[in-house]
Motif scaffolding. Structure first.
Motif, PDB file in Angstrom:
ATOM      1  N   GLU A   2      48.327  45.261 -82.872  1.00  0.00           N
ATOM      2  CA  GLU A   2      48.497  44.797 -81.509  1.00  0.00           C
ATOM      3  C   GLU A   2      49.793  45.345 -80.910  1.00  0.00           C
ATOM      4  OE1 GLU A   2      48.124  40.609 -81.058  1.00  0.00           O
ATOM      5  OE2 GLU A   2      46.326  40.524 -82.301  1.00  0.00           O
ATOM      6  N   ILE A   3      49.828  45.390 -79.589  1.00  0.00           N
ATOM      7  CA  ILE A   3      50.997  45.911 -78.880  1.00  0.00           C
ATOM      8  C   ILE A   3      52.258  45.152 -79.288  1.00  0.00           C
ATOM      9  CG2 ILE A   3      52.068  46.177 -76.609  1.00  0.00           C
ATOM     10  CD1 ILE A   3      49.195  46.589 -75.517  1.00  0.00           C
ATOM     11  N   GLY A   4      52.173  43.844 -79.336  1.00  0.00           N
ATOM     12  CA  GLY A   4      53.335  43.035 -79.683  1.00  0.00           C
ATOM     13  C   GLY A   4      53.877  43.327 -81.065  1.00  0.00           C
ATOM     14  N   GLN A   5      52.979  43.540 -82.006  1.00  0.00           N
ATOM     15  CA  GLN A   5      53.407  43.873 -83.368  1.00  0.00           C
ATOM     16  C   GLN A   5      54.106  45.228 -83.391  1.00  0.00           C
ATOM     17  OE1 GLN A   5      49.518  43.593 -85.194  1.00  0.00           O
ATOM     18  NE2 GLN A   5      50.112  41.732 -86.285  1.00  0.00           N
ATOM     19  N   GLU A  20      68.935  42.181 -77.266  1.00  0.00           N
ATOM     20  CA  GLU A  20      69.427  43.536 -76.994  1.00  0.00           C
ATOM     21  C   GLU A  20      68.354  44.385 -76.319  1.00  0.00           C
ATOM     22  OE1 GLU A  20      72.657  44.088 -80.607  1.00  0.00           O
ATOM     23  OE2 GLU A  20      70.523  44.296 -81.049  1.00  0.00           O
ATOM     24  N   LEU A  21      67.122  44.288 -76.808  1.00  0.00           N
ATOM     25  CA  LEU A  21      66.031  45.035 -76.186  1.00  0.00           C
ATOM     26  C   LEU A  21      65.813  44.549 -74.757  1.00  0.00           C
ATOM     27  CD1 LEU A  21      63.794  47.136 -76.243  1.00  0.00           C
ATOM     28  CD2 LEU A  21      62.308  45.415 -77.327  1.00  0.00           C
ATOM     29  N   ALA A  22      65.868  43.258 -74.556  1.00  0.00           N
ATOM     30  CA  ALA A  22      65.696  42.696 -73.215  1.00  0.00           C
ATOM     31  C   ALA A  22      66.743  43.254 -72.247  1.00  0.00           C
ATOM     32  CB  ALA A  22      65.772  41.181 -73.274  1.00  0.00           C
ATOM     33  N   LYS A  23      67.974  43.348 -72.691  1.00  0.00           N
ATOM     34  CA  LYS A  23      69.038  43.891 -71.834  1.00  0.00           C
ATOM     35  C   LYS A  23      68.768  45.341 -71.474  1.00  0.00           C
ATOM     36  CE  LYS A  23      72.733  40.782 -73.201  1.00  0.00           C
ATOM     37  NZ  LYS A  23      74.036  40.628 -73.855  1.00  0.00           N
ATOM     38  N   LEU A  24      68.280  46.125 -72.426  1.00  0.00           N
ATOM     39  CA  LEU A  24      67.956  47.526 -72.148  1.00  0.00           C
ATOM     40  C   LEU A  24      66.849  47.663 -71.109  1.00  0.00           C
ATOM     41  CD1 LEU A  24      67.998  49.018 -75.773  1.00  0.00           C
ATOM     42  CD2 LEU A  24      69.681  49.421 -73.953  1.00  0.00           C
ATOM     43  N   LEU A  25      65.962  46.670 -71.089  1.00  0.00           N
ATOM     44  CA  LEU A  25      64.816  46.696 -70.169  1.00  0.00           C
ATOM     45  C   LEU A  25      65.066  45.886 -68.894  1.00  0.00           C
ATOM     46  CD1 LEU A  25      62.050  46.160 -72.851  1.00  0.00           C
ATOM     47  CD2 LEU A  25      62.450  48.248 -71.553  1.00  0.00           C
ATOM     48  N   PHE A  26      66.245  45.248 -68.800  1.00  0.00           N
ATOM     49  CA  PHE A  26      66.568  44.378 -67.659  1.00  0.00           C
ATOM     50  C   PHE A  26      65.548  43.247 -67.535  1.00  0.00           C
ATOM     51  CE2 PHE A  26      68.317  48.570 -66.722  1.00  0.00           C
ATOM     52  CZ  PHE A  26      69.654  48.244 -66.554  1.00  0.00           C
ATOM     53  N   LEU A  27      65.220  42.649 -68.678  1.00  0.00           N
ATOM     54  CA  LEU A  27      64.279  41.536 -68.752  1.00  0.00           C
ATOM     55  C   LEU A  27      64.927  40.405 -69.546  1.00  0.00           C
ATOM     56  CD1 LEU A  27      61.078  43.566 -69.710  1.00  0.00           C
ATOM     57  CD2 LEU A  27      61.602  42.575 -67.475  1.00  0.00           C
ATOM     58  N   SER A  28      64.229  39.300 -69.661  1.00  0.00           N
ATOM     59  CA  SER A  28      64.750  38.182 -70.452  1.00  0.00           C
ATOM     60  C   SER A  28      64.295  38.296 -71.912  1.00  0.00           C
ATOM     61  CB  SER A  28      64.258  36.849 -69.876  1.00  0.00           C
ATOM     62  OG  SER A  28      62.879  36.691 -70.130  1.00  0.00           O
ATOM     63  N   GLN A  29      65.037  37.641 -72.779  1.00  0.00           N
ATOM     64  CA  GLN A  29      64.664  37.596 -74.192  1.00  0.00           C
ATOM     65  C   GLN A  29      63.323  36.894 -74.338  1.00  0.00           C
ATOM     66  OE1 GLN A  29      64.918  34.479 -76.240  1.00  0.00           O
ATOM     67  NE2 GLN A  29      63.901  35.621 -77.847  1.00  0.00           N
ATOM     68  N   ASP A  30      63.069  35.912 -73.483  1.00  0.00           N
ATOM     69  CA  ASP A  30      61.791  35.193 -73.524  1.00  0.00           C
ATOM     70  C   ASP A  30      60.612  36.131 -73.293  1.00  0.00           C
ATOM     71  OD1 ASP A  30      62.986  32.755 -74.048  1.00  0.00           O
ATOM     72  OD2 ASP A  30      63.047  32.157 -71.942  1.00  0.00           O
ATOM     73  N   LYS A  39      51.476  36.706 -76.374  1.00  0.00           N
ATOM     74  CA  LYS A  39      51.217  35.742 -75.308  1.00  0.00           C
ATOM     75  C   LYS A  39      51.192  36.402 -73.932  1.00  0.00           C
ATOM     76  CE  LYS A  39      51.172  32.257 -78.131  1.00  0.00           C
ATOM     77  NZ  LYS A  39      49.932  31.583 -78.464  1.00  0.00           N
ATOM     78  N   SER A  40      51.759  37.595 -73.822  1.00  0.00           N
ATOM     79  CA  SER A  40      51.704  38.382 -72.594  1.00  0.00           C
ATOM     80  C   SER A  40      51.848  39.850 -72.972  1.00  0.00           C
ATOM     81  CB  SER A  40      52.783  37.957 -71.596  1.00  0.00           C
ATOM     82  OG  SER A  40      54.056  38.348 -72.039  1.00  0.00           O
TER      83      SER A  40
END
Length: 66
Positions: A2-5, A20-30, A39-40
Motif C-alpha cells: 500500500e502507498i502508506g506502507q 521531519e517529513l511533514a515539515k519538508l512537505l509543509f504539512l502536519s505530522q497528523d 486512513k487517507s
C-alpha cells in the motif's frame, strides 16, 4: 504494498521522523500518520514532492513499480 506502507518504509530508510517529513512537505505530522495508516491518501502535489524527497518515481510510491 500500500502507498502508506511505501511512504513509511522510505521515510524510515532516510532516517526521518513523521514530523521531519511533514515539515519538508509543509504539512502536519497528523497528515503523514494518516497516510501511513492508510486512513487517507496524498494528493498529486504531495506525491510529486515525495518523489523528489525520496528520489523515486511516482509509480514506485503508488505501488505500480517495484
Amino acid at each position: 504494498m500500500e502507498i502508506g506502507q511505501t511512504i513509511r518504509e522510505l521515510r524510515k530508510e532516510r532516517g526521518l521522523s513523521q514530523e521531519e517529513l511533514a515539515k519538508l512537505l509543509f504539512l502536519s505530522q497528523d497528515t503523514i500518520s494518516l497516510w501511513e495508516r492508510g486512513k487517507s491518501l496524498p494528493d498529486v502535489v504531495a506525491v510529486i514532492k515525495l518523489t523528489k524527497i525520496f528520489n523515486v518515481t511516482s509509480d514506485y510510491i503508488l505501488g505500480i513499480e517495484k
